[in-house]
Design an enzyme around this catalytic site. Structure first.
Site, PDB file in Angstrom:
ATOM      1  N   THR A  25       0.865  -1.181   0.000  1.00 22.26           N
ATOM      2  CA  THR A  25       0.000   0.000   0.000  1.00 22.26           C
ATOM      3  C   THR A  25       0.902   1.232   0.000  1.00 22.26           C
ATOM      4  O   THR A  25       2.040   1.178   0.487  1.00 22.26           O
ATOM      5  CB  THR A  25      -0.937   0.011   1.223  1.00 22.26           C
ATOM      6  OG1 THR A  25      -0.170  -0.119   2.410  1.00 22.26           O
ATOM      7  CG2 THR A  25      -1.962  -1.119   1.145  1.00 22.26           C
ATOM      8  N   VAL A  30       1.109   4.566   1.323  1.00 21.40           N
ATOM      9  CA  VAL A  30       1.639   5.296   2.476  1.00 21.40           C
ATOM     10  C   VAL A  30       2.587   4.410   3.272  1.00 21.40           C
ATOM     11  O   VAL A  30       3.672   4.836   3.686  1.00 21.40           O
ATOM     12  CB  VAL A  30       0.496   5.824   3.370  1.00 21.40           C
ATOM     13  CG1 VAL A  30       1.064   6.540   4.594  1.00 21.40           C
ATOM     14  CG2 VAL A  30      -0.410   6.762   2.591  1.00 21.40           C
ATOM     15  N   CYS A  31       2.195   3.150   3.468  1.00 20.33           N
ATOM     16  CA  CYS A  31       3.041   2.210   4.217  1.00 20.33           C
ATOM     17  C   CYS A  31       4.397   2.024   3.549  1.00 20.33           C
ATOM     18  O   CYS A  31       5.429   1.923   4.222  1.00 20.33           O
ATOM     19  CB  CYS A  31       2.346   0.861   4.341  1.00 20.33           C
ATOM     20  SG  CYS A  31       0.757   0.912   5.187  1.00 20.33           S
ATOM     21  N   THR A  32       4.407   1.968   2.237  1.00 16.77           N
ATOM     22  CA  THR A  32       5.658   1.785   1.510  1.00 16.77           C
ATOM     23  C   THR A  32       6.611   2.950   1.774  1.00 16.77           C
ATOM     24  O   THR A  32       7.806   2.750   2.010  1.00 16.77           O
ATOM     25  CB  THR A  32       5.373   1.633   0.001  1.00 16.77           C
ATOM     26  OG1 THR A  32       4.580   0.455  -0.198  1.00 16.77           O
ATOM     27  CG2 THR A  32       6.661   1.521  -0.800  1.00 16.77           C
ATOM     28  N   MET A  45       7.888   2.645   5.522  1.00 22.86           N
ATOM     29  CA  MET A  45       8.908   1.596   5.676  1.00 22.86           C
ATOM     30  C   MET A  45      10.223   2.046   5.058  1.00 22.86           C
ATOM     31  O   MET A  45      11.308   1.847   5.616  1.00 22.86           O
ATOM     32  CB  MET A  45       8.435   0.289   5.032  1.00 22.86           C
ATOM     33  CG  MET A  45       7.361  -0.432   5.807  1.00 22.86           C
ATOM     34  SD  MET A  45       8.013  -1.085   7.358  1.00 22.86           S
ATOM     35  CE  MET A  45       6.557  -1.907   7.999  1.00 22.86           C
TER      36      MET A  45
END
Length: 209
Positions: free
Chosen positions: A42, A44-46, A49
């Site tokens: 996804t 934003v998560c990428t 991280m």
């Protein structure tokens, strides 16, 4: 389960992309930046991280271990990490918890039903070497975290522990700090021989260097 500042962070065992994982054993004598994500692959998560991986040196010099979580499997994490490294130009080396059964997310109250019944919100726990929760933050799924603020609060907590001070609004390393009212002038003179500015009896500021 409601977790409060000052509580011992619950221990757990699970798996990561590196294999079996035991939280307290892995944390050892380090601080921990424990942060959750809704899902692998996804957008934003990428970016989050990737930003954590890019800041590996900043976390290491503060004796902080990053620990991620999303409600996906370790196999999915491995495939996703390749995408993170490629799109964010980094090399992600910290563990990401596999939590497809939501056991850790529920243990840390990361499932907020009005956001999702099956994916974690963006929770942050800063945990000290005694395994105590020192700070919590929760972001909605659509808002990425501010990593400058995460590093700032870690600096503030560590500085507070070392010098027995408090930090004012918008404090950053090198700025004046606050002498808590619980430290009376006689003791303060020994702890802070450099002196202080007194704006009110309850508001005294000093420099640390």
């Amino acid at each position: 389960m409601a977790l409060h500042i000052g509580d011992i962070a619950p221990d757990f065992t699970t798996t990561t992309q590196f294999g079996p994982f035991s939280f307290h054993e892995w944390a050892g004598d380090s601080w921990v930046f424990f942060f959750s994500h809704p899902a692998d692959f996804t957008p934003v998560c990428t970016t989050e991280m990737g930003r954590t991986a890019q800041l590996a040196g900043e976390f290491a010099k503060r004796n902080v271990k990053p620990l991620g979580l999303s409600t996906d499997t370790a196999e999915e994490h491995l495939a996703w990490i390749a995408d993170v490294n490629d799109t964010q130009n980094t090399d992600l080396q910290f563990p990401i918890l596999a939590d497809a059964d939501l056991s850790v997310a529920r243990l840390y109250d990361m499932i907020h039903p009005h956001q999702s019944e099956t994916a974690a919100v963006r929770s942050v726990f800063i945990i000290d070497p005694e395994k105590r929760i020192r700070l919590t933050m929760t972001y909605p799924m659509s808002v990425g975290r501010n990593f400058a603020e995460i590093l700032r609060v870690i600096d503030a907590l560590q500085t507070s522990d070392k010098y027995r001070i408090a930090t004012p609004a918008d404090w950053e390393v090198g700025k004046d700090v606050i002498i808590p009212p619980s430290i009376k002038d006689e003791e303060a003179a020994k702890l802070f021989p450099q002196g202080w500015k007194e704006y009110r009896p309850y508001l005294r500021t000093t420099k640390l260097d």
